[in-house]
Design a protein around this motif. Structure first.
Motif, mmCIF file in Angstrom:
data_model
loop_
_atom_site.group_PDB
_atom_site.id
_atom_site.type_symbol
_atom_site.label_atom_id
_atom_site.label_comp_id
_atom_site.label_asym_id
_atom_site.label_seq_id
_atom_site.Cartn_x
_atom_site.Cartn_y
_atom_site.Cartn_z
ATOM 1 N N VAL A 133 0.681 -1.225 -0.036
ATOM 2 C CA VAL A 133 0.099 -0.005 0.018
ATOM 3 C C VAL A 133 0.900 1.295 0.095
ATOM 4 N N SER A 134 1.830 1.399 0.829
ATOM 5 C CA SER A 134 2.796 2.543 0.964
ATOM 6 C C SER A 134 3.418 2.469 -0.347
ATOM 7 N N ASN A 135 3.820 1.550 -1.156
ATOM 8 C CA ASN A 135 4.509 1.864 -2.355
ATOM 9 C C ASN A 135 3.545 2.383 -3.444
ATOM 10 N N ALA A 136 2.488 1.926 -3.462
ATOM 11 C CA ALA A 136 1.391 2.074 -4.422
ATOM 12 C C ALA A 136 1.014 3.514 -4.348
ATOM 13 N N LEU A 137 0.854 4.061 -2.905
ATOM 14 C CA LEU A 137 0.564 5.411 -2.695
ATOM 15 C C LEU A 137 1.488 6.327 -3.382
ATOM 16 N N PHE A 138 2.803 6.133 -2.990
ATOM 17 C CA PHE A 138 3.935 6.932 -3.253
ATOM 18 C C PHE A 138 3.951 6.910 -4.926
ATOM 19 N N LYS A 139 3.861 5.790 -5.432
ATOM 20 C CA LYS A 139 4.010 5.599 -6.809
ATOM 21 C C LYS A 139 3.055 6.386 -7.647
ATOM 22 N N TYR A 140 1.973 6.533 -7.129
ATOM 23 C CA TYR A 140 0.903 7.401 -7.739
ATOM 24 C C TYR A 140 1.285 8.759 -7.474
ATOM 25 N N LEU A 156 -2.435 0.049 -6.250
ATOM 26 C CA LEU A 156 -3.066 0.612 -5.281
ATOM 27 C C LEU A 156 -4.363 -0.297 -4.977
ATOM 28 N N TYR A 157 -5.037 -0.245 -5.997
ATOM 29 C CA TYR A 157 -6.466 -1.098 -6.033
ATOM 30 C C TYR A 157 -6.295 -2.398 -5.496
ATOM 31 N N GLN A 158 -5.170 -3.254 -6.092
ATOM 32 C CA GLN A 158 -5.018 -4.468 -5.662
ATOM 33 C C GLN A 158 -4.483 -4.594 -4.384
ATOM 34 N N ALA A 159 -3.582 -3.632 -4.012
ATOM 35 C CA ALA A 159 -2.954 -3.646 -2.736
ATOM 36 C C ALA A 159 -4.112 -3.491 -1.537
ATOM 37 N N LEU A 160 -5.182 -2.739 -1.917
ATOM 38 C CA LEU A 160 -6.156 -2.759 -0.801
ATOM 39 C C LEU A 160 -6.966 -3.774 -0.893
ATOM 40 N N GLY A 161 -7.020 -4.689 -1.755
ATOM 41 C CA GLY A 161 -7.809 -5.912 -1.904
ATOM 42 C C GLY A 161 -8.987 -5.598 -2.853
ATOM 43 N N GLY A 162 -8.939 -4.802 -3.687
ATOM 44 C CA GLY A 162 -9.937 -4.338 -4.918
ATOM 45 C C GLY A 162 -10.197 -5.546 -5.581
ATOM 46 N N GLY A 163 -11.436 -5.741 -6.067
ATOM 47 C CA GLY A 163 -11.685 -6.591 -7.019
ATOM 48 C C GLY A 163 -11.871 -8.017 -6.366
ATOM 49 N N ARG A 164 -11.760 -8.101 -5.022
ATOM 50 C CA ARG A 164 -11.864 -9.582 -4.652
ATOM 51 C C ARG A 164 -13.377 -10.223 -4.555
ATOM 52 N N GLY A 165 -14.303 -9.449 -4.825
ATOM 53 C CA GLY A 165 -15.650 -9.849 -4.654
ATOM 54 C C GLY A 165 -16.303 -10.183 -3.349
ATOM 55 N N GLU A 166 -17.319 -10.911 -3.260
ATOM 56 C CA GLU A 166 -17.816 -11.321 -1.968
ATOM 57 C C GLU A 166 -17.360 -12.656 -1.635
ATOM 58 N N SER A 167 -17.235 -12.800 -0.341
ATOM 59 C CA SER A 167 -16.822 -14.224 0.314
ATOM 60 C C SER A 167 -18.114 -15.217 -0.013
ATOM 61 N N ASN A 168 -18.014 -16.523 -0.324
ATOM 62 C CA ASN A 168 -19.211 -17.250 -0.414
ATOM 63 C C ASN A 168 -19.595 -17.857 0.781
ATOM 64 N N PHE A 169 -18.675 -17.835 1.966
ATOM 65 C CA PHE A 169 -18.812 -18.556 3.193
ATOM 66 C C PHE A 169 -18.380 -17.549 4.173
ATOM 67 N N LYS A 170 -19.186 -17.833 5.395
ATOM 68 C CA LYS A 170 -19.124 -17.040 6.536
ATOM 69 C C LYS A 170 -18.470 -17.873 7.662
#
Length: 464
Positions: free
Chosen positions: A377-384, A450-464
């Motif tokens: 996350v730190s790298n992606a923020l500074f890279k942007y 940054l989107y990937q580093a923050l867990g973006g695109g993961r979708g919803e978990s199918n199990f709780k």
């Protein structure tokens, strides 16, 4: 009776202190300041409830062609299909662990014919059904089921991690193609312009207004630009092939838009550090691996305690001692057994030591996943931030170089500047324009990172 009750209560308390009945609890980990801000004075990210990684991927990647490619990749990518199969395997393991609480049933019919010393053959048969049931008094089956549930959640988190990786890889490959297309366009335009310049210089030479050296220099630069075109075509072809592989299809041309048409979010918030624990699939995967190891250790502890099993059988037989009974008679039996391990050649002790070591290893892996998430996350923020600053400076450089090219051409016409200065200015301009395209790509890529580093695109978990 009271003494027995007190004894059972003490035994239960003793077993609880050994973690056999305790559920997994997240260990204390350092999450405050796990990643760095790019602008604050104390260099620690300010907490924010919003999180860029929570946006649906279609709100981040707005290009319709790219969206279609991502949807195809999520459906056809080999890694995604493999991850889904791992989830199915974990579901089967959880089902088996839960069914272990139920009794096992078996039907064991048998028949025999016996004759002694030529006597009349005696025919016997039996049709019994047998059942056995392990009483889970000391948590062996319970911890096995909880471990299997943690394994299922771990597999599902792995699927989500693969999904975020697939989305990011497809997006990066797509934007790489757009960058190469733009670089190809600039290079071809430069080659065309410079080809016309070479013809003009040859015409001036024939009129005696320039010399052979000037023409040779202009031709050399023209050939240099032309020589760079095959390399760009090669990179485009290889990128298309790599993207086709991500999409689970044979190598082919990829339909795409242009770099100028791309619209990316320009304001971000990383969210509070604790969100990394719930948003990052790889962090959640590491934690579920720790939970699974925790329950495996509990199972290893339960092996030191008695195992209680109830078994029984019921059915029909025509054999009753030494006499033949017809018709068949009903037969039933029930047995209860208790097995207390006393000496198992050190296997139980070794198994517990191994489980404890594996649990500690999983805990360290969990902590490392959090630190790694913060670093990304730190790298992606500074890279942007750095990409934006570099792009601004590059645009100013390109404007200055375009002005320099125009002015040197004007000076050459007035004979106050030689052709070498024009050539140098033109070379610098082409290099800056190509770098400017790369800067635009770097800024877009930093958004993807940054989107990937923050867990973006993961979708919803199918199990709780």
């Amino acid at each position: 009776m009271k003494i027995q009750i007190i004894g059972w209560m003490c035994a239960t308390a003793l077993l609880s202190s050994c973690h056999i009945y305790k559920s997994y609890e997240r260990p204390e980990v350092q999450t405050a300041g796990v990643y760095r801000d790019t602008v604050s004075v104390n260099d620690t990210l300010v907490s924010d409830t919003a999180n860029f990684g929570n946006l649906p991927w279609k709100e981040v990647f707005r290009d319709a062609r790219l969206q279609a490619l991502i949807e195809q990749g999520l459906a056809e990518n080999i890694s995604m299909q493999t991850a889904l199969l791992r989830v199915e395997q974990a579901k089967a393991g959880l089902l088996a662990a839960r069914l272990a609480f139920a009794p096992s049933l078996a039907l064991t019919p048998n028949a025999s014919v016996n004759s002694f010393d030529g006597s009349k053959a005696i025919q016997t048969y039996s049709l019994p059904a047998s059942a056995s049931w392990e009483i889970d008094l000391f948590g062996n089956l319970m911890n096995g089921a909880k471990g299997a549930k943690a394994g299922l959640l771990e597999s599902d988190a792995y699927r989500q991690a693969v999904q975020t990786q697939v989305i990011a890889n497809i997006a990066n490959s797509y934007y790489t193609l757009l960058m190469l297309d733009k670089q190809l366009e600039i290079t071809e335009k430069t080659a065309t312009t410079w080809g016309e310049q070479v013809r003009a210089m040859k015409a001036l030479k024939n009129l005696g207004m320039t010399n052979e050296a000037t023409v040779a220099q202009s031709e050399a630069y023209y050939y240099q630009v032309q020589a760079s075109l095959p390399e760009i075509h090669r990179q485009i072809r290889e990128t298309e092939n790599a993207l086709s592989l991500l999409l689970g299809q044979t190598p082919q041309r990829i339909d795409r838009a242009t770099l100028e048409e791309q619209e990316m979010p320009d304001t971000f918030s990383a969210g509070v550090p604790l969100q990394l624990l719930s948003n990052r699939p790889d962090v959640r995967q590491a934690e579920m691996a720790l939970a699974s190891a925790y329950y495996a250790t509990n199972q290893a502890r339960s092996a030191f305690y008695p195992k209680i099993t109830l078994s029984g059988s019921a059915g029909w037989t025509n054999s009753a001692g030494g006499m033949i009974v017809n018709p068949a008679k009903f037969l039933a039996s029930a047995v209860g057994s208790l097995t207390q391990p006393l000496f198992a050649k050190g296997q139980n002790i070794a198994r517990l030591k191994i489980s404890k070591a594996q649990q500690e290893e999983a805990r360290l892996a969990f902590e490392h996943s959090i630190l790694n998430a913060g670093t990304e996350v730190s790298n992606a923020l500074f890279k942007y931030k750095a990409a934006g600053e570099k792009r601004t400076q590059r645009e100013m450089q390109i404007q200055s170089l375009r002005s320099a090219v125009d002015k040197t051409k004007q000076l050459m016409q007035l004979s106050s500047s030689n052709y070498l200065e024009v050539l140098t200015a033109q070379q610098s301009l082409l290099s800056a324009e190509l770098s400017g395209v790369k800067d635009s790509f770097d800024q877009i890529q930093s958004v993807v990172s940054l989107y990937q580093a923050l867990g973006g695109g993961r979708g919803e978990s199918n199990f709780k």
